[in-house]
Design an enzyme around this catalytic site. Sequence first.
Site, short mmCIF file in Angstrom:
data_model
loop_
_atom_site.label_atom_id
_atom_site.label_comp_id
_atom_site.label_asym_id
_atom_site.label_seq_id
_atom_site.Cartn_x
_atom_site.Cartn_y
_atom_site.Cartn_z
N ASP A 157 -10.11 -4.47 -5.04
CA ASP A 157 -9.48 -3.50 -4.15
C ASP A 157 -10.25 -2.19 -4.22
O ASP A 157 -10.31 -1.54 -5.26
CB ASP A 157 -8.02 -3.28 -4.58
CG ASP A 157 -7.22 -2.50 -3.55
OD1 ASP A 157 -7.81 -1.69 -2.82
OD2 ASP A 157 -5.99 -2.71 -3.48
N HIS B 144 -8.03 -4.96 -0.74
CA HIS B 144 -6.77 -4.26 -0.55
C HIS B 144 -5.79 -5.06 0.32
O HIS B 144 -6.15 -5.50 1.42
CB HIS B 144 -7.04 -2.90 0.09
CG HIS B 144 -5.86 -1.99 0.12
ND1 HIS B 144 -5.16 -1.62 -1.01
CD2 HIS B 144 -5.23 -1.37 1.16
CE1 HIS B 144 -4.18 -0.81 -0.69
NE2 HIS B 144 -4.20 -0.66 0.63
N SER C 66 0.83 -1.20 0.00
CA SER C 66 0.00 0.00 0.00
C SER C 66 0.88 1.26 0.00
O SER C 66 1.65 1.46 -0.93
CB SER C 66 -0.95 -0.05 1.20
OG SER C 66 -1.95 0.93 1.10
#
Length: 292
Positions: free
Chosen positions: A229, A258, A160
Amino acid sequence: MPRRRRIARYTLVTTASLLLLAGVAYAGVCVWFAVNARSLVFLPVHRISTTPEAAGLKDVAAVAIATEDGERLYGWWKPPAPGHGAIVVLTGKGVIVSDYAGLFGDLAANGFGVLGIDYRGNGVSTGSPSEAGLRADARAAFDFVRAASPPAKIAVLGESLGTGIAVSLAHDRPAAGVLLNSPYASVVRLFELRGLPLPYRWLMADQLDSEALIATIGVPVMILHGTADEAIPIAEARRLYAAAREPKTMIEVEGADHVAVWFGPTRERALAALTAWTAIDPPQPLAGRSAP
């Protein structure tokens, strides 16, 4: 003054006043965002990481790492098993290293050396987060591993927010490979895609533009991303993949959200890539002599 002219003048004044108020409100929103953008991007957390022992990890030590600009980072370090390389893990936002105990333990169980850090301003690490600051944190982590285990090749794993820092680290240091879990093309693009219509490129000091930087990396890149996601659309990962140089691999996990792609069907391929990137080359025979 005729009534019609009075009405027209009133309408003009009212419209101008409304436009002025709208302009002032818009400028106020821009100022608010510019002031608060850094905290929105990095979301520093003040929870304290547990010890590795409390997380059930053996042979893992809590370490303190000094950065080039004088900050002090908290981290976990597991030396590599003989013949194995090491992984620098760069986390997402809003988390600390102990939140990664499962991934940390999985990598360590496969023989890798592993270093994870709390970015500056998170947990007990000193300082305040910024793009330049987190890049310095990542360099300090890489240099720590290189000093602690000189023979080891070092790969980078970012998740991320940490994917942008991972790309930057591979630009700044000789990483053996880069594994990106749920990456973005740039943080500023995420705001442009989902935020209010503001001039983000003018307002954000920290844009984390991985798309502009990834083509400068001459090592293997693997990207993992879920098709479901909702935090970072998979189109962003595809855009980043298109900008990367060969050798590169993109693995799309159907239905995954995610960062929810490690402990699943992609894990073995990711571990195999990390192993290949960090494998220590066997000693070469001396010139003029045959190998025993």
